[in-house]
Design an enzyme around this catalytic site. Structure first.
Site, PDB file in Angstrom:
ATOM      1  N   LYS A  11       0.835  -1.213   0.000  1.00  0.00           N
ATOM      2  CA  LYS A  11       0.000   0.000   0.000  1.00  0.00           C
ATOM      3  C   LYS A  11       0.866   1.258   0.000  1.00  0.00           C
ATOM      4  CE  LYS A  11      -2.341  -0.862   3.827  1.00  0.00           C
ATOM      5  NZ  LYS A  11      -1.646  -2.103   4.228  1.00  0.00           N
ATOM      6  N   ARG A  41      -9.228   1.021   9.215  1.00  0.00           N
ATOM      7  CA  ARG A  41      -8.814  -0.345   9.519  1.00  0.00           C
ATOM      8  C   ARG A  41      -9.887  -1.101  10.285  1.00  0.00           C
ATOM      9  NH1 ARG A  41      -2.888   0.671   9.194  1.00  0.00           N
ATOM     10  NH2 ARG A  41      -1.693  -1.165   9.736  1.00  0.00           N
ATOM     11  N   ARG A  52      11.745  -5.779   4.841  1.00  0.00           N
ATOM     12  CA  ARG A  52      11.414  -4.406   4.470  1.00  0.00           C
ATOM     13  C   ARG A  52      12.301  -3.390   5.198  1.00  0.00           C
ATOM     14  NH1 ARG A  52       5.282  -2.267   4.723  1.00  0.00           N
ATOM     15  NH2 ARG A  52       5.498  -2.223   6.980  1.00  0.00           N
ATOM     16  N   ARG A  89      11.699  -1.156  10.762  1.00  0.00           N
ATOM     17  CA  ARG A  89      10.703  -0.774  11.778  1.00  0.00           C
ATOM     18  C   ARG A  89      10.634  -1.839  12.863  1.00  0.00           C
ATOM     19  NH1 ARG A  89       5.312   0.490   8.376  1.00  0.00           N
ATOM     20  NH2 ARG A  89       4.454  -0.479  10.242  1.00  0.00           N
ATOM     21  N   ARG A 112       0.425  -8.660  13.685  1.00  0.00           N
ATOM     22  CA  ARG A 112      -0.201  -7.664  12.813  1.00  0.00           C
ATOM     23  C   ARG A 112      -1.076  -8.324  11.747  1.00  0.00           C
ATOM     24  NH1 ARG A 112       4.683  -4.709  10.613  1.00  0.00           N
ATOM     25  NH2 ARG A 112       3.232  -3.409   9.471  1.00  0.00           N
TER      26      ARG A 112
HETATM   27  P1  AMP Z   1       1.221   0.752   9.276  1.00  0.00           P
HETATM   28  O1  AMP Z   1       2.403   1.586   8.979  1.00  0.00           O
HETATM   29  O2  AMP Z   1       0.014   1.118   8.452  1.00  0.00           O
HETATM   30  O3  AMP Z   1       1.511  -0.722   9.219  1.00  0.00           O
HETATM   31  O4  AMP Z   1       0.799   1.078  10.786  1.00  0.00           O
HETATM   32  C1  AMP Z   1       1.671   0.836  11.870  1.00  0.00           C
HETATM   33  C2  AMP Z   1       0.903   0.745  13.166  1.00  0.00           C
HETATM   34  O5  AMP Z   1       0.227   1.992  13.431  1.00  0.00           O
HETATM   35  C3  AMP Z   1      -0.221  -0.287  13.194  1.00  0.00           C
HETATM   36  O6  AMP Z   1       0.260  -1.586  13.501  1.00  0.00           O
HETATM   37  C4  AMP Z   1      -1.119   0.271  14.293  1.00  0.00           C
HETATM   38  O7  AMP Z   1      -0.580   0.045  15.582  1.00  0.00           O
HETATM   39  C5  AMP Z   1      -1.035   1.764  14.029  1.00  0.00           C
HETATM   40  N1  AMP Z   1      -2.094   2.181  13.061  1.00  0.00           N
HETATM   41  C6  AMP Z   1      -1.904   2.659  11.805  1.00  0.00           C
HETATM   42  N2  AMP Z   1      -3.079   2.936  11.220  1.00  0.00           N
HETATM   43  C7  AMP Z   1      -4.042   2.630  12.111  1.00  0.00           C
HETATM   44  C8  AMP Z   1      -5.467   2.673  12.102  1.00  0.00           C
HETATM   45  N3  AMP Z   1      -6.150   3.090  11.016  1.00  0.00           N
HETATM   46  N4  AMP Z   1      -6.129   2.251  13.215  1.00  0.00           N
HETATM   47  C9  AMP Z   1      -5.470   1.846  14.291  1.00  0.00           C
HETATM   48  N5  AMP Z   1      -4.132   1.747  14.374  1.00  0.00           N
HETATM   49  C10 AMP Z   1      -3.414   2.137  13.294  1.00  0.00           C
END
Ligand code: AMP
Length: 218
Positions: A15, A90, A129, A162, A173
């Protein structure tokens, strides 16, 4: 009328990579909820501190915090033409909130490209990654390597892994995605907004399908 695109898909589907390309092609801002949380974490803002424990466990930050953050972001002037949302919504509650926010802004979700990738592939992608410190550009040591190891092609900043891309958290996740986010596939399908794309193809091909899907539905 502004144009809003929601990119749906599991962690590691691509994404972020695709949102960056699409953002340049369409001239729309790329809003990554994960990037905003990471920036807040780095700056140790109140939001960042509250989100930290959830992020470290690979769990979702509570809806109220997340929705308030996105509401604020979408109301900024650079979103007047619309936005590409990456990582939000989400949960179905976030999706409901998003349609409320967008209708206040005079818009709606136009299309939801869903980048599908099987779980086994995701684990390999996430654990290889590397992310850039300056702007969150993403690379993969095998499938999308930077020109110089450890350095971002776009801005020359350092690449790092990360914390939540480490093996233990990756599995959590993906589970959280399956339980809480995958219901959005049905949610947007029922609203005739979903466009499924096979995310196992190479980056350019996925990008082309994505652009086609967006052009068809906008
Ligand atoms: P990502 O970079 O999109 O994988 O997001 C990293 C982390 O941020 C996720 O594992 C969640 O802990 C938090 N996070 C990101 N977007 C959301 C969302 N829409 N709702 C809740 N937590 C989020």
């Amino acid at each position: 009328m502004p144009s809003y695109i929601v990119l749906l898909g599991p962690p590691g589907a691509g994404k972020g990579t695709q949102a960056q390309v699409l953002s340049e092609k369409l001239g729309l801002v790329h809003i990554s909820s994960g990037d905003i949380f990471r920036e807040n974490l780095q700056a140790q803002t109140e939001l960042g501190v509250r989100a930290q424990a959830f992020m470290n466990r690979g769990e979702l930050v509570p809806d109220d915090l997340t929705i308030a953050m996105i509401r604020e972001r979408l109301s900024r002037p650079d979103c007047q033409q619309g936005a590409i949302l990456d990582g939000f919504p989400r949960t179905p509650a976030q999706a409901d909130a998003l349609s409320g926010i967008l209708s206040q802004l005079g818009g709606k979700v136009d299309v939801v490209p869903y980048i599908s990738v099987p779980a086994a592939v995701l684990i390999e992608r996430l654990s290889g990654r590397w992310t850039c410190r300056a702007a969150g550009h993403v690379f993969h040591e095998k499938y999308n390597p930077p020109k110089v190891a450890g350095v971002c092609d776009f801005d020359g900043s350092e690449l790092y892994q990360r914390d939540d891309d480490k093996a233990e958290t990756v599995a959590r996740r993906i589970q959280v995605y399956t339980d809480q986010t995958a219901p959005l596939i049905d949610y947007y399908q029922k609203r005739h907004l979903l466009a499924q794309i096979d995310g196992t193809q190479d980056i350019e091909t996925v990008g082309q399908h994505l652009l086609d899907a967006v052009k068809q539905q906008r």
